[in-house]
Scaffold this motif. Structure first.
Motif, PDB file in Angstrom:
ATOM      1  N   GLY A  19     -13.085   1.126   7.860  1.00  0.00           N
ATOM      2  CA  GLY A  19     -12.894  -0.136   8.567  1.00  0.00           C
ATOM      3  C   GLY A  19     -11.556  -0.152   9.279  1.00  0.00           C
ATOM      4  N   VAL A  20     -11.559  -0.505  10.556  1.00  0.00           N
ATOM      5  CA  VAL A  20     -10.327  -0.591  11.348  1.00  0.00           C
ATOM      6  C   VAL A  20     -10.114  -2.036  11.763  1.00  0.00           C
ATOM      7  CG1 VAL A  20      -9.128   0.123  13.445  1.00  0.00           C
ATOM      8  CG2 VAL A  20     -10.568   1.764  12.208  1.00  0.00           C
ATOM      9  N   ASP A  66     -15.975   1.151  11.641  1.00  0.00           N
ATOM     10  CA  ASP A  66     -16.257  -0.252  11.922  1.00  0.00           C
ATOM     11  C   ASP A  66     -14.960  -0.838  12.482  1.00  0.00           C
ATOM     12  OD1 ASP A  66     -16.972  -2.883  12.047  1.00  0.00           O
ATOM     13  OD2 ASP A  66     -17.429  -3.128   9.924  1.00  0.00           O
ATOM     14  N   VAL A  67     -14.868  -0.895  13.802  1.00  0.00           N
ATOM     15  CA  VAL A  67     -13.632  -1.319  14.466  1.00  0.00           C
ATOM     16  C   VAL A  67     -13.728  -2.792  14.833  1.00  0.00           C
ATOM     17  CG1 VAL A  67     -12.048  -0.910  16.383  1.00  0.00           C
ATOM     18  CG2 VAL A  67     -13.335   1.011  15.386  1.00  0.00           C
ATOM     19  N   SER A  72     -14.701  -8.842   5.128  1.00  0.00           N
ATOM     20  CA  SER A  72     -15.989  -8.225   5.442  1.00  0.00           C
ATOM     21  C   SER A  72     -15.980  -6.742   5.065  1.00  0.00           C
ATOM     22  CB  SER A  72     -16.314  -8.388   6.927  1.00  0.00           C
ATOM     23  OG  SER A  72     -15.497  -7.571   7.748  1.00  0.00           O
ATOM     24  N   PHE A  73     -14.849  -6.079   5.272  1.00  0.00           N
ATOM     25  CA  PHE A  73     -14.738  -4.675   4.866  1.00  0.00           C
ATOM     26  C   PHE A  73     -14.887  -4.526   3.356  1.00  0.00           C
ATOM     27  CE2 PHE A  73     -11.774  -3.609   8.706  1.00  0.00           C
ATOM     28  CZ  PHE A  73     -12.872  -3.601   9.549  1.00  0.00           C
ATOM     29  N   VAL A  74     -14.257  -5.444   2.632  1.00  0.00           N
ATOM     30  CA  VAL A  74     -14.332  -5.402   1.169  1.00  0.00           C
ATOM     31  C   VAL A  74     -15.765  -5.639   0.707  1.00  0.00           C
ATOM     32  CG1 VAL A  74     -13.557  -6.500  -0.979  1.00  0.00           C
ATOM     33  CG2 VAL A  74     -11.917  -6.094   0.872  1.00  0.00           C
ATOM     34  N   SER A  75     -16.426  -6.610   1.327  1.00  0.00           N
ATOM     35  CA  SER A  75     -17.822  -6.901   0.960  1.00  0.00           C
ATOM     36  C   SER A  75     -18.733  -5.716   1.233  1.00  0.00           C
ATOM     37  CB  SER A  75     -18.325  -8.119   1.741  1.00  0.00           C
ATOM     38  OG  SER A  75     -17.587  -9.277   1.402  1.00  0.00           O
ATOM     39  N   ASN A  76     -18.429  -4.995   2.299  1.00  0.00           N
ATOM     40  CA  ASN A  76     -19.245  -3.832   2.664  1.00  0.00           C
ATOM     41  C   ASN A  76     -18.819  -2.563   1.934  1.00  0.00           C
ATOM     42  OD1 ASN A  76     -20.762  -5.354   4.489  1.00  0.00           O
ATOM     43  ND2 ASN A  76     -19.366  -4.947   6.183  1.00  0.00           N
ATOM     44  N   ASN A  77     -17.785  -2.697   1.106  1.00  0.00           N
ATOM     45  CA  ASN A  77     -17.314  -1.583   0.274  1.00  0.00           C
ATOM     46  C   ASN A  77     -17.016  -0.330   1.114  1.00  0.00           C
ATOM     47  OD1 ASN A  77     -16.550  -0.480  -2.218  1.00  0.00           O
ATOM     48  ND2 ASN A  77     -18.555   0.436  -2.537  1.00  0.00           N
ATOM     49  N   LEU A 113     -12.271   3.252   3.235  1.00  0.00           N
ATOM     50  CA  LEU A 113     -10.847   3.169   3.564  1.00  0.00           C
ATOM     51  C   LEU A 113     -10.669   2.131   4.663  1.00  0.00           C
ATOM     52  CD1 LEU A 113      -8.292   6.024   3.891  1.00  0.00           C
ATOM     53  CD2 LEU A 113      -8.579   4.531   5.873  1.00  0.00           C
ATOM     54  N   ILE A 114      -9.510   1.451   4.637  1.00  0.00           N
ATOM     55  CA  ILE A 114      -9.179   0.457   5.657  1.00  0.00           C
ATOM     56  C   ILE A 114      -7.939   0.918   6.415  1.00  0.00           C
ATOM     57  CG2 ILE A 114      -8.350  -1.897   6.080  1.00  0.00           C
ATOM     58  CD1 ILE A 114      -9.957  -2.753   3.586  1.00  0.00           C
ATOM     59  N   MET A 115      -8.018   0.895   7.754  1.00  0.00           N
ATOM     60  CA  MET A 115      -6.837   1.123   8.570  1.00  0.00           C
ATOM     61  C   MET A 115      -6.419  -0.216   9.159  1.00  0.00           C
ATOM     62  SD  MET A 115      -5.211   1.517  11.677  1.00  0.00           S
ATOM     63  CE  MET A 115      -5.926   2.299  13.128  1.00  0.00           C
ATOM     64  N   ALA A 116      -5.181  -0.618   8.873  1.00  0.00           N
ATOM     65  CA  ALA A 116      -4.661  -1.898   9.345  1.00  0.00           C
ATOM     66  C   ALA A 116      -3.659  -1.630  10.462  1.00  0.00           C
ATOM     67  CB  ALA A 116      -4.007  -2.657   8.200  1.00  0.00           C
TER      68      ALA A 116
END
Length: 352
Positions: free
Chosen positions: A65-66, A97-98, A114-119, A122-125
């Motif tokens: 997730g971005v 998922d940008v 939403s990223f957390v819900s979709n598990n 990794l998240i790029m902030a």
């Protein structure tokens, strides 16, 4: 492979039994057999391990997730570098998922949730508010920040020593602020008062102007801070700053980056030069900057992400990484309009 392993293990057992049978009659002769059996058993075990390891990784896919705070050249370049670096290593095994928050920190929180819900894996902030939202949203999913100036300030960490710990690491876009302050004495040696314009909602912008103010005052230059809350009052604040100061400084501020034209339309007609914290802002309204490549910064972040996804590094132990190179750059059109002579060690910003 399985048949070969079974044969090796059987051979090892037979040799072991033969060794035991000979032990009562000839103890000295049993040692080579036992040794050979042990070596073959070890080789079999190693072959089992080698056969199983790739199978565990085969077919592995990842979702990243971005969360990007806002669209502007610097952040766009960082996101692109990040994705390119990951795809170079993982190819089609990774899905991005940008999401763009359009400059709204509350939207950053919604995106992170939403990223957390979709598990996601990794998240790029991308930018400080995105990092802050990610840190508040999860302490389990790995988070890598980029385009973040100072992690200690962004995450309210006292005595920050370079490693965040927990599930967070990333890259910093901080260029040496004392060298940015030096641009004023190099290009504008007669300037006596500088206005520092920044968004009060961005903690890292406050950090930058505080440091630059200290550096300029050490050079005998008077400084005045001009804070604006959001883009709605940027014009009024910039107008006041331009009317009261001989030159302005704007840091790597996301709100300014998205609204550089406002400052351009105020400062150039007024004959007030602007020194900027990064190339994108400088190209929009400045005369010069000490900048980094945001694409390269994103690339470095992507390489960190690959290590985390493949289990080659523990994110809690990964130190924040910084840009390896800094370049003095200048805005050709604005310098010509304002009659500013540029030294030969400055590089022209390419017009878009």
């Amino acid at each position: 492979m399985k048949k070969k392993i079974a044969m090796l293990l059987t051979a090892a057992m037979v040799l072991g039994l033969v060794g035991c049978g000979q032990a009562a009659q000839a103890p000295a002769a049993s040692e080579p057999a036992a040794t050979e059996a042990k070596e073959e058993t070890t080789e079999a075990a190693e072959e089992v391990a080698e056969a199983e390891a790739p199978a565990a990784a085969e077919g592995q896919t990842y979702t990243v997730g971005v969360c990007q705070l806002v669209e502007h050249p610097a952040l766009d370049a960082a996101t692109q570098g990040f994705m390119d670096a990951i795809q170079a290593e993982l190819g089609d095994a990774v899905t991005f998922d940008v999401q763009n928050a359009q400059g709204d920190s509350n939207t950053c929180s919604t995106i992170i949730n939403s990223f957390v819900s979709n598990n996601v894996n990794l998240i790029m902030a991308n930018a400080t508010p995105a990092l802050q939202a990610a840190a508040a949203g999860t302490n389990e999913i790995p988070i890598l920040g980029t385009s973040v100036t100072e992690y200690g300030v962004a995450l309210d960490i006292d005595n920050f020593a370079g490693t965040v710990g927990g599930n967070i690491s990333g890259t910093s876009d901080l260029a040496p602020l004392d060298k940015q302050a030096d641009i004023f004495t190099e290009l504008l040696p007669d300037v006596k008062k500088v206005g520092l314009v920044y968004c009060s909602a961005e903690a890292n912008s406050q950090y930058q102007v505080d440091v630059v103010k200290e550096c300029l005052e050490a050079k005998g230059i008077e400084c005045q801070l001009y804070a604006f809350a959001d883009s709605n009052d940027l014009s009024a604040v910039a107008t006041s700053a331009a009317s009261e100061c001989e030159a302005l400084y704007v840091p790597t501020d996301n709100t300014v980056a998205s609204n550089a034209e406002i400052i351009q339309n105020i400062c150039v007609p007024a004959g007030v030069p602007v020194v900027a914290g990064e190339e994108g802002i400088c190209g929009g309204c400045g005369i010069a900057t000490l900048s980094i490549s945001y694409y390269d910064l994103g690339t470095a972040t992507g390489k960190m992400a690959v290590k985390v996804l493949k289990g080659e590094a523990n994110i809690s132990e990964m130190a924040i990484e910084y840009a390896p190179e800094f370049t003095k750059k200048y805005n050709v059109a604005n310098c010509e309009t304002l009659g500013i002579t540029i030294p030969s060690d400055y590089v022209a910003i390419e017009a878009e």
